[in-house]
Design an enzyme around this catalytic site. Structure first.
Site, PDB file in Angstrom:
ATOM      1  CE1 TYR A 154       7.193   6.697  -0.788  1.00  0.00           C
ATOM      2  CE2 TYR A 154       8.954   5.063  -0.753  1.00  0.00           C
ATOM      3  CZ  TYR A 154       7.880   5.652  -1.395  1.00  0.00           C
ATOM      4  OH  TYR A 154       7.495   5.203  -2.634  1.00  0.00           O
ATOM      5  NE  ARG A 201      16.062  -4.856  -6.840  1.00  0.00           N
ATOM      6  CZ  ARG A 201      14.910  -5.492  -6.910  1.00  0.00           C
ATOM      7  NH1 ARG A 201      14.863  -6.794  -6.744  1.00  0.00           N
ATOM      8  NH2 ARG A 201      13.778  -4.824  -7.113  1.00  0.00           N
ATOM      9  NE  ARG A 211       9.894   7.350  -8.673  1.00  0.00           N
ATOM     10  CZ  ARG A 211       8.797   7.091  -7.952  1.00  0.00           C
ATOM     11  NH1 ARG A 211       7.913   8.019  -7.721  1.00  0.00           N
ATOM     12  NH2 ARG A 211       8.604   5.898  -7.482  1.00  0.00           N
ATOM     13  CG  PHE A 271       2.387 -15.018   1.294  1.00  0.00           C
ATOM     14  CD1 PHE A 271       2.508 -14.470   0.024  1.00  0.00           C
ATOM     15  CD2 PHE A 271       1.817 -14.238   2.297  1.00  0.00           C
ATOM     16  CE1 PHE A 271       2.090 -13.169  -0.244  1.00  0.00           C
ATOM     17  CE2 PHE A 271       1.394 -12.940   2.035  1.00  0.00           C
ATOM     18  CZ  PHE A 271       1.534 -12.410   0.763  1.00  0.00           C
TER      19      PHE A 271
HETATM   20  C1  PS7 Z   1      -0.339  -7.435  -0.922  1.00  0.00           C
HETATM   21  C2  PS7 Z   1       1.468  -9.213  -1.148  1.00  0.00           C
HETATM   22  C3  PS7 Z   1       4.212 -10.267   5.561  1.00  0.00           C
HETATM   23  C4  PS7 Z   1       4.121  -8.836   7.667  1.00  0.00           C
HETATM   24  C5  PS7 Z   1       2.334  -3.459  -5.032  1.00  0.00           C
HETATM   25  C6  PS7 Z   1       4.829  -7.772   1.237  1.00  0.00           C
HETATM   26  C7  PS7 Z   1       5.673  -1.128  -4.483  1.00  0.00           C
HETATM   27  C8  PS7 Z   1       8.701  -4.203  -1.483  1.00  0.00           C
HETATM   28  O1  PS7 Z   1       7.918  -0.780  -7.068  1.00  0.00           O
HETATM   29  O2  PS7 Z   1       7.210  -4.958  -6.860  1.00  0.00           O
HETATM   30  O3  PS7 Z   1       8.634  -2.680  -8.516  1.00  0.00           O
HETATM   31  O4  PS7 Z   1      10.279  -1.562  -7.030  1.00  0.00           O
HETATM   32  O5  PS7 Z   1       9.648  -5.084  -6.380  1.00  0.00           O
HETATM   33  C9  PS7 Z   1       1.957  -6.894  -1.760  1.00  0.00           C
HETATM   34  C10 PS7 Z   1       5.139  -7.931   5.663  1.00  0.00           C
HETATM   35  C11 PS7 Z   1       2.631  -2.555  -2.738  1.00  0.00           C
HETATM   36  C12 PS7 Z   1       5.792  -5.527   1.614  1.00  0.00           C
HETATM   37  C13 PS7 Z   1       5.831  -1.844  -2.082  1.00  0.00           C
HETATM   38  C14 PS7 Z   1       1.674  -5.488  -2.068  1.00  0.00           C
HETATM   39  C15 PS7 Z   1       5.521  -7.874   4.248  1.00  0.00           C
HETATM   40  C16 PS7 Z   1       2.632  -1.151  -3.222  1.00  0.00           C
HETATM   41  C17 PS7 Z   1       6.191  -5.386   0.199  1.00  0.00           C
HETATM   42  C18 PS7 Z   1       2.683  -5.033  -3.065  1.00  0.00           C
HETATM   43  C19 PS7 Z   1       4.867  -6.671   3.563  1.00  0.00           C
HETATM   44  C20 PS7 Z   1       3.885  -0.373  -2.738  1.00  0.00           C
HETATM   45  C21 PS7 Z   1       6.704  -4.736  -3.910  1.00  0.00           C
HETATM   46  C22 PS7 Z   1       6.621  -3.956  -0.131  1.00  0.00           C
HETATM   47  O6  PS7 Z   1       8.060  -4.742  -4.480  1.00  0.00           O
HETATM   48  O7  PS7 Z   1       8.440  -2.915  -6.040  1.00  0.00           O
HETATM   49  C23 PS7 Z   1       1.066  -7.788  -1.295  1.00  0.00           C
HETATM   50  C24 PS7 Z   1       4.520  -8.963   6.242  1.00  0.00           C
HETATM   51  C25 PS7 Z   1       2.542  -3.627  -3.568  1.00  0.00           C
HETATM   52  C26 PS7 Z   1       5.195  -6.600   2.098  1.00  0.00           C
HETATM   53  C27 PS7 Z   1       5.176  -1.131  -3.060  1.00  0.00           C
HETATM   54  C28 PS7 Z   1       6.874  -2.834  -2.379  1.00  0.00           C
HETATM   55  C29 PS7 Z   1       6.460  -4.142  -2.648  1.00  0.00           C
HETATM   56  C30 PS7 Z   1       7.251  -3.839  -1.523  1.00  0.00           C
HETATM   57  P1  PS7 Z   1       8.827  -1.940  -7.232  1.00  0.00           P
HETATM   58  P2  PS7 Z   1       8.333  -4.494  -6.023  1.00  0.00           P
HETATM   59 MN    MN Z   2       6.294   3.328  -6.060  1.00  0.00          MN
HETATM   60 MN    MN Z   3      10.993  -3.255  -9.281  1.00  0.00          MN
END
Ligand code: PS7
Ligand code: MN
Ligand code: MN
Ligand code: MN
Ligand code: MN
Ligand code: MN
Length: 354
Positions: A154, A201, A211, A271
């Site tokens: 997941y 968290r 969920r 970043f």
């Molecule tokens: C394209 C920057 C850099 C190799 C919306 C960044 C939600 C933790 O749902 O918003 O509010 O609890 O707190 C981000 C690896 C993804 C993983 C994933 C896309 C790092 C849709 C972040 C963000 C790879 C699915 C957001 C994964 O947390 O979640 C971009 C390298 C989105 C990264 C989701 C979670 C991100 C997450 P929520 P949050």
């Molecule tokens: Mn989600």
């Molecule tokens: Mn959140």
């Protein structure tokens, strides 16, 4: 100083940045500091995935409707003028005006001589299908994630694919060491570390939404029923369960440091480093903290500010942050915790390695 130039931005792009601010708690500032080449592609990548996640998270959309929406989202982002007005999520406004994102996506598809658009589309297709599998799975067994392998799969769908996509964007822009392209395990570790921290968290918030992402393989060692984790009678068991989840997340730390060593551009370094250092500080804040079972625990503004400064320098200062928080976890470790020894060994390993 933002790398953006609002004067030359089209109204639709300006609207995209407004949505970035509106929908992102943690990524907006660091994305807007990205260099000119990657600023727009990564902003759009974020907004597309935020749109997809808003659909995934919306428990008021019936499954018969949600599942095809998730599976088709990579096609939806190509429909001029597409909007969605039926989401009750806090980020629903993004979907209501999603046509602005589609307009800007079309522009990078045409303008850029690099494959940014096709990377975004491919990752969206894979993530949407993965999310749909888990949404359907939940309907079938109604019992949440079972094994650690399932939990990591997941995390792969919702974060690992983001990591893969981002790394491919950095490589396409020639802003990362090409060797990172041969080490997909390092991108995956970066993403697993962020996603696992988020899941640990958000335990309470996610459960209030109906969920759960903690795998049964872990929580069942501490309580008989999932609900018991939130019962004050079982507070100690709850805290020990969180400890085991933190221990599992810590196994990714070494690979994260290796990954960061492969980043060339300073803005890309910032970043990628900032979310990682914020994550280790969050793990320290949730470790042995019973509040996690009651509410959303956050790091203090002061700590976040300090971490921000140390994470925008170099790999050495980033390692200092990791070492500091792992030491604090090590100190907080409690001999009555069934994972006391394993946690102690894992902390010592990280403290030596980095
Ligand atoms: C394209 C920057 C850099 C190799 C919306 C960044 C939600 C933790 O749902 O918003 O509010 O609890 O707190 C981000 C690896 C993804 C993983 C994933 C896309 C790092 C849709 C972040 C963000 C790879 C699915 C957001 C994964 O947390 O979640 C971009 C390298 C989105 C990264 C989701 C979670 C991100 C997450 P929520 P949050
Ligand atoms: Mn989600
Ligand atoms: Mn959140
Ligand atoms: Mn979400
Ligand atoms: Mn509306
Ligand atoms: Mn979450």
């Amino acid at each position: 100083v933002h790398k953006r130039d609002p004067d030359t931005e089209s109204p639709t792009l300006r609207e995209c940045f407004r949505f970035l601010d509106l929908t992102s708690r943690s990524f907006s500032a660091v994305i807007q500091e990205l260099n000119h080449e990657l600023l727009v592609p990564i902003t759009l990548f974020y907004l597309v995935l935020r749109g997809l996640d808003t659909i995934e998270d919306d428990m008021t959309i019936p499954l018969e409707k949600k599942v095809p929406m998730l599976r088709n989202f990579h096609e939806t982002i190509e429909i001029d003028g597409w909007q969605f007005h039926e989401s009750n999520e806090k980020d629903g406004e993004l979907l209501e005006k999603f046509d602005v994102v589609i307009t800007e996506l079309k522009l990078i598809k045409q303008k850029a001589d690099r494959p940014y658009y096709s990377i975004i589309k491919e990752m969206t297709a894979k993530m949407g299908n993965g999310m749909a599998d888990y949404a359907e799975n939940d309907k079938l067994i109604k019992d949440g994630v079972q094994t650690i392998d399932e939990y990591e799969l997941y995390c792969h769908y919702v974060a690992g694919l983001v990591g893969e996509g981002l790394t491919r964007l950095f490589l396409a822009a020639e802003q990362a060491n090409p060797k990172l392209g041969e080490r997909p395990d390092l991108s995956e570790a970066m993403a697993q570390f962020l996603q696992k921290t988020n899941v640990i968290r958000d335990i309470r918030e996610d459960w209030d939404d109906g969920r759960r992402w903690y795998p049964r393989e872990i929580w069942s060692k501490h309580v008989d029923n999932w609900e018991d984790l939130f019962d004050p009678k079982f507070e100690e068991q709850g805290v020990n369960c969180i400890s085991e989840m933190v221990l599992d997340a810590l196994k990714h730390v070494d690979s994260c440091i290796f990954y960061l060593a492969g980043i060339k551009d300073q803005s890309v370094f910032n970043f990628t480093a900032i979310p990682q250092t914020m994550a280790i500080a969050t793990l320290e804040a949730v470790f042995r903290n019973p509040d996690v079972l009651k509410k959303n625990v956050k790091i203090t503004k002061g700590d976040a500010c300090q971490i921000m400064m140390e994470s925008t320098q170099n790999l050495f200062t980033v390692c200092d942050v990791f070492r500091r928080y792992v030491r604090r976890i090590h100190k907080k470790n409690d001999p009555r915790d069934p994972n006391y020894l394993k946690i102690s060994v894992q902390c010592a390993k990280v403290e030596r390695f980095i």
